[in-house]
Design an enzyme around this catalytic site. Structure first.
Site, PDB file in Angstrom:
ATOM      1  CB  THR A  12      -0.893   0.039   1.262  1.00  0.00           C
ATOM      2  OG1 THR A  12      -0.042  -0.163   2.404  1.00  0.00           O
ATOM      3  CG2 THR A  12      -1.959  -1.030   1.228  1.00  0.00           C
ATOM      4  CB  ALA A  14       5.433   6.002  -1.727  1.00  0.00           C
ATOM      5  CB  SER A  41      -3.656  -2.150   4.576  1.00  0.00           C
ATOM      6  OG  SER A  41      -3.001  -0.943   4.808  1.00  0.00           O
ATOM      7  CB  CYS A 129      16.095   6.304  -4.429  1.00  0.00           C
ATOM      8  SG  CYS A 129      16.050   7.269  -2.918  1.00  0.00           S
ATOM      9  CD  GLN A 156      17.948  12.279  -1.807  1.00  0.00           C
ATOM     10  OE1 GLN A 156      19.121  12.423  -1.476  1.00  0.00           O
ATOM     11  NE2 GLN A 156      17.196  11.306  -1.329  1.00  0.00           N
ATOM     12  N   GLY A 160      10.099   9.977  -1.757  1.00  0.00           N
ATOM     13  CA  GLY A 160      11.109   9.084  -1.187  1.00  0.00           C
ATOM     14  C   GLY A 160      10.929   8.881   0.310  1.00  0.00           C
ATOM     15  CG  HIS A 249      15.554  11.298  -5.692  1.00  0.00           C
ATOM     16  ND1 HIS A 249      14.392  11.797  -5.162  1.00  0.00           N
ATOM     17  CD2 HIS A 249      15.951  10.285  -4.873  1.00  0.00           C
ATOM     18  CE1 HIS A 249      14.082  11.109  -4.063  1.00  0.00           C
ATOM     19  NE2 HIS A 249      15.002  10.187  -3.875  1.00  0.00           N
ATOM     20  CG  ASN A 323      11.719   9.420  -5.990  1.00  0.00           C
ATOM     21  OD1 ASN A 323      11.158  10.075  -6.875  1.00  0.00           O
ATOM     22  ND2 ASN A 323      11.195   9.253  -4.805  1.00  0.00           N
TER      23      ASN A 323
HETATM   24  P1  A2P Z   1       0.027   0.175   5.773  1.00  0.00           P
HETATM   25  O1  A2P Z   1      -0.511   0.975   4.619  1.00  0.00           O
HETATM   26  O2  A2P Z   1      -0.883  -0.955   6.162  1.00  0.00           O
HETATM   27  O3  A2P Z   1       0.467   1.020   6.933  1.00  0.00           O
HETATM   28  P2  A2P Z   1       5.280   4.366   2.779  1.00  0.00           P
HETATM   29  O4  A2P Z   1       6.672   4.015   2.345  1.00  0.00           O
HETATM   30  O5  A2P Z   1       4.483   5.040   1.722  1.00  0.00           O
HETATM   31  O6  A2P Z   1       5.282   5.091   4.101  1.00  0.00           O
HETATM   32  O7  A2P Z   1       4.548   2.951   3.059  1.00  0.00           O
HETATM   33  C1  A2P Z   1       4.978   2.062   4.040  1.00  0.00           C
HETATM   34  C2  A2P Z   1       4.421   0.658   3.755  1.00  0.00           C
HETATM   35  O8  A2P Z   1       4.846  -0.189   4.821  1.00  0.00           O
HETATM   36  C3  A2P Z   1       2.914   0.589   3.707  1.00  0.00           C
HETATM   37  O9  A2P Z   1       2.509  -0.351   2.746  1.00  0.00           O
HETATM   38  C4  A2P Z   1       2.574   0.104   5.107  1.00  0.00           C
HETATM   39  O10 A2P Z   1       1.345  -0.574   5.215  1.00  0.00           O
HETATM   40  C5  A2P Z   1       3.721  -0.885   5.318  1.00  0.00           C
HETATM   41  N1  A2P Z   1       3.846  -1.201   6.741  1.00  0.00           N
HETATM   42  C6  A2P Z   1       3.960  -0.368   7.781  1.00  0.00           C
HETATM   43  N2  A2P Z   1       3.994  -1.043   8.955  1.00  0.00           N
HETATM   44  C7  A2P Z   1       3.899  -2.355   8.629  1.00  0.00           C
HETATM   45  C8  A2P Z   1       3.854  -3.574   9.379  1.00  0.00           C
HETATM   46  N3  A2P Z   1       3.919  -3.588  10.699  1.00  0.00           N
HETATM   47  N4  A2P Z   1       3.735  -4.742   8.699  1.00  0.00           N
HETATM   48  C9  A2P Z   1       3.665  -4.754   7.356  1.00  0.00           C
HETATM   49  N5  A2P Z   1       3.685  -3.638   6.599  1.00  0.00           N
HETATM   50  C10 A2P Z   1       3.800  -2.446   7.214  1.00  0.00           C
END
Ligand code: A2P
Length: 349
Positions: A12, A14, A41, A129, A156, A160, A249, A323
């Site tokens: 989910t 970036a 999620s 990156c 940057q 990122g 970037h 990036n």
């Molecule tokens: P979630 O959307 O459920 O929080 P970004 O780099 O955009 O900040 O996204 C971070 C990603 O890491 C998201 O998909 C987020 O899911 C996931 N994430 C954060 N915490 C966990 C966790 N404890 N277990 C698995 N995935 C995680």
């Protein structure tokens, strides 16, 4: 159907959402795609090749039957789950910094050191990156003319730092334009004491500081460049800066080559035919790459190549890449493609 079972951890996020897109056109057969994120999620759906896929919580069991696991959910999640995924038979391609400097883990940019993949023990690290786009551009120059020194300043994009940072920049920009009060909670570094607004601003800090006055992001550029190029002798120092750009970037790079017979024209010709690079370099036509113009492209774009005014073996250039694509999702999927091509994926595909 034959093909690989692929999991994306952080689907989910970036980078994760771009990994889904890059997999849609991957040059290897895919049997199924499993999308993993946090508990928050669970139940959400994302499209893969026009088909809704439900997000699942990441657990050890998520990796049963998985052939390729692409990780981009932060270093702690990689440390927690990557060894477990490998134990259960998956090849892990990790986009976080968790394993990059581990001597047992290849750190790979396919245009530069694909051969290193053959040494893998289950985990392959995707470099930082800013480092990826720089080494893609510098490697052909190094191969032909030798490379002694690199001094880089980065510009940057906020993507990122993840989706939450992007939202914060958007909110701050709206609030500033409306002359309302605004707050900063994420940048320059989630783990640091103070936060500053990024909208209409420039922050000379990415990640936290080390005692020597450099940030961890700057050390990543130094150490990862040496590891990818397999040469501890290259001098690399970086100043990493966050700018209020969404995707892409940009880097102002100064290099010193070994060969005194090198020239701007020869460097342009080299980069014009090198894999993964698009040369956009014609000052007479104001032709040079910009972050907005190259958004969504997989290549590394280079322009503004010019000789240093004083240093005989010194050259300056401007290097730009998306990036989230070459800097992250595309490089990860490209690593999987390369492993498939080299017969390093042990599958039924
Ligand atoms: P979630 O959307 O459920 O929080 P970004 O780099 O955009 O900040 O996204 C971070 C990603 O890491 C998201 O998909 C987020 O899911 C996931 N994430 C954060 N915490 C966990 C966790 N404890 N277990 C698995 N995935 C995680």
């Amino acid at each position: 159907m034959n093909g690989y079972s692929v999991a994306i951890v952080g689907a989910t996020g970036a980078v994760g959402t771009k990994m889904i897109q890059m997999l849609e056109n991957a040059a290897f057969p895919i049997k199924e795609v499993i999308l993993l994120a946090s508990k928050r999620s669970v139940g959400k759906k994302l499209l893969f090749n026009g088909k809704d896929i439900e997000i699942q919580e990441t657990t050890n069991e998520s990796f049963d039957g998985i052939d390729i696991a692409l990780f981009s959910a932060g270093g702690d999640i990689s440390k927690q789950f990557a060894p477990e995924a490998v134990k259960r038979g998956a090849i892990v391609i990790d986009n976080t910094s968790a394993y990059r400097m581990d001597p047992e883990v290849p750190l790979v940019v396919p245009e530069v050191n694909a051969e290193a993949l053959k040494q893998h023990k289950g985990i392959i690290a995707n470099p930082n990156c800013s480092t990826i786009q720089m080494v893609v551009a510098l490697n052909p120059i190094r191969n032909k003319f030798g490379l002694n020194r690199v001094i880089v300043s980065t510009y940057q994009a906020v993507s990122g730092a993840g989706n939450a940072a992007l939202k914060e920049m958007h909110d701050q920009a709206q609030q500033m334009l409306n002359e309302e009060t605004y707050e900063a909670h994420i940048l320059p570094a989630g783990g640091d004491k103070k936060h500053f607004p990024i909208a209409f601003n420039v922050l000379p800090q990415i990640d936290v500081f080390d005692e020597d006055g450099y940030t961890k992001e700057e050390w990543k550029m130094t150490n990862e460049t040496k590891k990818i190029m397999g040469d501890d002798g290259i001098k690399v120092s970086a100043t990493c800066v966050r700018v209020p750009v969404v995707f892409g970037h940009s880097e102002s790079v100064y290099i010193e080559v070994e060969d005194e017979t090198a020239s701007v024209e020869q460097i342009q010709n080299l980069l014009n035919t090198a894999p993964g690079i698009i040369l956009q370099d014609d000052p007479s036509q104001q032709r040079y790459p910009t972050a907005l113009a190259i958004q969504g492209e997989k290549e590394v774009f280079v322009g503004r190549i010019r000789k240093d005014i004083d240093e005989e073996v010194g050259y300056h250039m401007w290097i730009v890449s998306d990036n989230l694509l070459k800097g992250a999702a595309w490089n990860s999927v490209q690593i999987a493609e390369k492993m498939h091509e080299l017969g390093l994926l042990n599958v039924k595909a």
